[in-house]
Design a protein around this motif. Structure first.
Motif, PDB file in Angstrom:
ATOM      1  N   LEU A  13      33.674  52.574  51.784  1.00 23.14           N
ATOM      2  CA  LEU A  13      32.971  51.298  51.729  1.00 23.14           C
ATOM      3  C   LEU A  13      32.753  50.718  53.115  1.00 23.14           C
ATOM      4  O   LEU A  13      33.656  50.735  53.950  1.00 23.14           O
ATOM      5  N   ASP A  14      31.557  50.206  53.356  1.00 22.18           N
ATOM      6  CA  ASP A  14      31.276  49.493  54.610  1.00 22.18           C
ATOM      7  C   ASP A  14      32.077  48.199  54.662  1.00 22.18           C
ATOM      8  O   ASP A  14      32.555  47.796  55.713  1.00 22.18           O
ATOM      9  N   THR A  15      32.190  47.552  53.514  1.00 20.43           N
ATOM     10  CA  THR A  15      32.932  46.303  53.396  1.00 20.43           C
ATOM     11  C   THR A  15      33.986  46.490  52.310  1.00 20.43           C
ATOM     12  O   THR A  15      33.651  46.474  51.115  1.00 20.43           O
ATOM     13  N   PRO A  16      35.247  46.713  52.699  1.00 20.16           N
ATOM     14  CA  PRO A  16      36.291  46.924  51.685  1.00 20.16           C
ATOM     15  C   PRO A  16      36.396  45.752  50.714  1.00 20.16           C
ATOM     16  O   PRO A  16      36.131  44.603  51.065  1.00 20.16           O
ATOM     17  N   LEU A  17      36.780  46.088  49.484  1.00 19.67           N
ATOM     18  CA  LEU A  17      37.023  45.067  48.461  1.00 19.67           C
ATOM     19  C   LEU A  17      38.460  44.578  48.586  1.00 19.67           C
ATOM     20  O   LEU A  17      39.375  45.385  48.795  1.00 19.67           O
ATOM     21  N   ILE A  18      38.658  43.293  48.445  1.00 17.43           N
ATOM     22  CA  ILE A  18      39.995  42.721  48.446  1.00 17.43           C
ATOM     23  C   ILE A  18      40.289  42.259  47.024  1.00 17.43           C
ATOM     24  O   ILE A  18      39.560  41.449  46.463  1.00 17.43           O
ATOM     25  N   ARG A  19      41.353  42.800  46.452  1.00 19.88           N
ATOM     26  CA  ARG A  19      41.775  42.436  45.097  1.00 19.88           C
ATOM     27  C   ARG A  19      43.234  42.007  45.185  1.00 19.88           C
ATOM     28  O   ARG A  19      44.119  42.851  45.221  1.00 19.88           O
ATOM     29  N   GLY A  20      43.455  40.705  45.259  1.00 17.10           N
ATOM     30  CA  GLY A  20      44.822  40.219  45.453  1.00 17.10           C
ATOM     31  C   GLY A  20      45.316  40.686  46.810  1.00 17.10           C
ATOM     32  O   GLY A  20      44.685  40.415  47.827  1.00 17.10           O
ATOM     33  N   GLU A  21      46.411  41.435  46.809  1.00 20.29           N
ATOM     34  CA  GLU A  21      46.940  41.982  48.057  1.00 20.29           C
ATOM     35  C   GLU A  21      46.467  43.406  48.304  1.00 20.29           C
ATOM     36  O   GLU A  21      46.809  44.018  49.311  1.00 20.29           O
ATOM     37  N   GLN A  22      45.678  43.948  47.380  1.00 15.89           N
ATOM     38  CA  GLN A  22      45.165  45.314  47.493  1.00 15.89           C
ATOM     39  C   GLN A  22      43.820  45.318  48.204  1.00 15.89           C
ATOM     40  O   GLN A  22      42.950  44.499  47.914  1.00 15.89           O
ATOM     41  N   THR A  23      43.674  46.241  49.148  1.00 14.85           N
ATOM     42  CA  THR A  23      42.398  46.455  49.825  1.00 14.85           C
ATOM     43  C   THR A  23      41.866  47.812  49.394  1.00 14.85           C
ATOM     44  O   THR A  23      42.549  48.829  49.541  1.00 14.85           O
ATOM     45  N   ILE A  24      40.665  47.827  48.869  1.00 16.89           N
ATOM     46  CA  ILE A  24      40.027  49.070  48.426  1.00 16.89           C
ATOM     47  C   ILE A  24      38.977  49.432  49.466  1.00 16.89           C
ATOM     48  O   ILE A  24      37.989  48.726  49.628  1.00 16.89           O
ATOM     49  N   SER A  25      39.214  50.536  50.196  1.00 24.47           N
ATOM     50  CA  SER A  25      38.293  50.932  51.258  1.00 24.47           C
ATOM     51  C   SER A  25      37.458  52.151  50.891  1.00 24.47           C
ATOM     52  O   SER A  25      36.488  52.470  51.572  1.00 24.47           O
ATOM     53  N   SER A  26      37.828  52.852  49.816  1.00 20.43           N
ATOM     54  CA  SER A  26      37.027  53.977  49.348  1.00 20.43           C
ATOM     55  C   SER A  26      37.129  54.057  47.840  1.00 20.43           C
ATOM     56  O   SER A  26      38.126  53.643  47.242  1.00 20.43           O
ATOM     57  N   ILE A  27      36.078  54.590  47.236  1.00 21.49           N
ATOM     58  CA  ILE A  27      36.007  54.723  45.781  1.00 21.49           C
ATOM     59  C   ILE A  27      35.527  56.131  45.464  1.00 21.49           C
ATOM     60  O   ILE A  27      34.556  56.608  46.050  1.00 21.49           O
ATOM     61  N   THR A  28      36.227  56.785  44.543  1.00 20.10           N
ATOM     62  CA  THR A  28      35.823  58.102  44.079  1.00 20.10           C
ATOM     63  C   THR A  28      35.239  57.957  42.680  1.00 20.10           C
ATOM     64  O   THR A  28      35.832  57.295  41.827  1.00 20.10           O
ATOM     65  N   LEU A  29      34.084  58.551  42.478  1.00 16.48           N
ATOM     66  CA  LEU A  29      33.439  58.526  41.173  1.00 16.48           C
ATOM     67  C   LEU A  29      33.560  59.893  40.523  1.00 16.48           C
ATOM     68  O   LEU A  29      33.427  60.920  41.189  1.00 16.48           O
TER      69      LEU A  29
END
Length: 101
Positions: A13-29
């Protein structure tokens, strides 16, 4: 599958997702089965319709995205995820680098 392994279906991700204290920087489909596509028109997915993607991406993503996560994605990241998702719907014969028997 370990999310840190690089696969063609993993998007950094160009812009990581912030979910609470979790940072999501990549997603696998993962390639969806027909059941994951219920309630969505395939043409809408091929046209990268945001509403259709909002329904399908949570069903095929690791880590699992919520509809709210999809709504919060940077448009550039959504476009990358949409491209991979649309690619899953193409027959093998239409993919140029796919090995033919």
């Amino acid at each position: 599958m370990n999310i840190t392994e690089k696969t063609p279906n993993t998007i950094e991700l160009d812009t990581p997702l912030i979910r609470g204290e979790q940072t999501i920087s990549s997603i696998t489909l993962r390639k969806p089965k027909s059941g994951a596509l219920r309630g969505v028109k395939l043409g809408d997915l091929l046209q990268m319709d945001v509403e259709a993607l909002t329904k399908v991406l949570p069903r095929i993503s690791e880590p699992m995205l919520t509809e709210q996560d999809v709504s919060n994605l940077d448009p550039a990241d959504l476009l990358q995820l949409a491209g991979v998702t649309a690619g899953f719907l193409l027959p093998k014969a239409s993919i140029p680098d796919y090995p033919q028997a």
